[in-house]
Design a protein around this motif. Structure first.
Motif, PDB file in Angstrom:
ATOM      1  N   TYR A  58     -55.221 118.421  33.834  1.00  0.00           N
ATOM      2  CA  TYR A  58     -55.841 119.144  32.728  1.00  0.00           C
ATOM      3  C   TYR A  58     -55.240 118.774  31.373  1.00  0.00           C
ATOM      4  O   TYR A  58     -55.946 118.708  30.371  1.00  0.00           O
ATOM      5  CB  TYR A  58     -55.718 120.657  32.939  1.00  0.00           C
ATOM      6  N   GLU A  74     -56.103 127.247  28.175  1.00  0.00           N
ATOM      7  CA  GLU A  74     -56.529 127.275  29.573  1.00  0.00           C
ATOM      8  C   GLU A  74     -55.919 128.486  30.295  1.00  0.00           C
ATOM      9  O   GLU A  74     -54.929 129.069  29.842  1.00  0.00           O
ATOM     10  CB  GLU A  74     -56.089 125.993  30.300  1.00  0.00           C
ATOM     11  N   ASP A 122     -53.811 127.830  36.109  1.00  0.00           N
ATOM     12  CA  ASP A 122     -54.240 126.441  36.255  1.00  0.00           C
ATOM     13  C   ASP A 122     -53.235 125.483  35.621  1.00  0.00           C
ATOM     14  O   ASP A 122     -52.957 124.405  36.161  1.00  0.00           O
ATOM     15  CB  ASP A 122     -55.621 126.243  35.617  1.00  0.00           C
ATOM     16  N   ASP A 148     -51.106 122.679  37.545  1.00  0.00           N
ATOM     17  CA  ASP A 148     -51.218 121.286  37.123  1.00  0.00           C
ATOM     18  C   ASP A 148     -49.845 120.649  36.962  1.00  0.00           C
ATOM     19  O   ASP A 148     -49.576 119.547  37.470  1.00  0.00           O
ATOM     20  CB  ASP A 148     -52.004 121.224  35.805  1.00  0.00           C
TER      21      ASP A 148
END
Length: 407
Positions: A344, A391, A395, A399
């Motif tokens: 990401y 974000e 997540d 990541d």
């Protein structure tokens, strides 16, 4: 009005035909009904606009919004953050002058200060911008003290009041780059900063779609016109002398104006600054806490309880440490491998976007710096700078965990 309300309702000038945003005046010049009127505008004897390099309604609106947000008496927008740094200094410095600056500056600013030596302007660097380190270097030639409120990427935090008090006791202005702190974390003028600079390309814009910078004058510094001789012709403007010289002198003549379209994009971004910074700072702290608890990389973030700037962050920023953190992966090879395994986070040279950005500073933004300069800036061969985005934090943590696992 509180912060987010003021962003939406604090300034509503230049609205026409019921528009809810200041329009984009994408023109080079403005006509006037008579030669006499244009003469008055050109000679600052009547309000109005003549040429966009000098002033423009869209840019003027953006300047007023930032000045109000930073509690300043006025602001001048520039074509980039580096242009803003350059203009803020050249407005008062001349050949033979010196300034004191922190060694942990953004690489581009360090390069600029090296360029200024060709014009006879010398910079004396201190490891940290503190009153204790600055005081021994002040001489009769010292005309400015410059510092980043939260260093990028070293993340040193300046005690603004103590530095400002020292500077003012010596008749020197403190010029504060507040790009990484933003007005959401602090109004530096409340703590004594005299000139406030933002690379508004970053958090103010928020979307990475417009390069720009801005200079704000707090209006609180008492200029000694015998010492700052360049300001002497503008003495009649009183506390507006610095801005009057800037707008009518070097900024105007060197053409570092902001484009109307970019001013418009910045004004749109400004409206969500508070919401974004709240999310970014919360994400940054949670990601930093993950790195600290995981233990496989070393993390630097000012709002961590283990950080030496933790108490100062509580006092100045209300506990928020900004939206940048750095980690050390163990080697350049491991840093590259970590970056390359991120899903990401985007590998790009910017900060303040809504997306998380990562970069290896030593091989990019500090590629022109000496090893000593890198060391003072907190840039090592294994350093990764992370500009946190909006974000979902789960997540982001996942990541980075997966990327570390791949090491």
């Amino acid at each position: 009005m509180k912060f987010n309300t003021s962003l939406l309702h604090g300034n509503a000038d230049n609205l026409t035909f019921g528009s809810t945003l200041t329009p984009i005046y994408q023109v080079s010049a403005f006509s006037h009904e008579s030669a006499e009127q244009l003469e008055k505008v050109f000679n600052n004897k009547a309000p109005g606009f003549a040429y966009t390099r000098i002033s423009n309604p869209t840019v003027d609106s953006f300047e007023k919004k930032i000045a109000a947000l930073e509690k300043g008496i006025g602001a001048v927008a520039c074509s980039s953050g580096m242009a803003a740094v350059t203009m803020s200094l050249l407005n008062i410095l001349e050949t033979g002058d010196e300034m004191i600056a922190g060694a942990g500056l953004f690489g581009g600013t360090i390069d600029l200060f090296g360029d200024l030596e060709a014009f006879g302007i010398k910079t004396r660097f201190v490891r940290h911008i503190t009153a204790e380190e600055i005081a021994p270097l002040i001489t009769d030639k010292t005309k400015a003290i410059f510092g980043e409120i939260i260093g990028n990427p070293g993340l040193d935090v300046v005690d603004i009041k103590s530095v400002s008090d020292l500077a003012h006791s010596k008749g020197i202005p403190f010029i504060a780059d507040c790009t990484t702190a933003t007005p959401y974390l602090i109004n530096a003028a409340d703590f004594g900063a005299d000139i406030i600079i933002h690379s508004s390309s970053k958090y103010i814009n928020g979307s990475g779609d417009a390069i720009s910078g801005i200079i704000v004058d707090s209006g609180s510094f008492g200029w000694d016109f015998t010492r700052y001789k360049g300001l002497s012709p503008y003495k009649k403007y009183g506390k507006f002398a610095y801005l009057a010289k800037l707008r009518n002198g070097i900024w105007r003549n060197m053409g570092s104006c902001l484009a109307p379209m970019n001013a418009f994009l910045n004004s749109i971004g400004l409206e969500t600054l508070g919401l974004r910074m709240e999310r970014l700072c919360n994400n940054a702290l949670k990601l930093a806490e993950f790195f600290e608890s995981d233990g496989r990389v070393t993390v630097n973030y000012p709002a961590l309880k283990s950080n030496p700037y933790y108490e100062l962050v509580q006092k100045q920023f209300g506990g928020m440490g900004g939206a940048i953190l750095t980690i050390r992966a163990g080697s350049k090879e491991r840093a590259f491998k970590l970056i390359n395994h991120l899903k990401y986070a985007v590998n790009a040279t910017n900060i303040g976007d809504v997306s998380t950005l990562v970069i290896h500073p030593a091989s990019t933004i500090y590629t022109h710096s000496t090893e000593e300069q890198k060391l003072h800036a907190g840039v090592y061969e294994d350093t990764i700078r992370i500009s946190i985005g909006i974000e979902d934090i789960d997540d982001l943590i996942s990541d980075f965990k997966n990327a570390i696992d791949n090491l």
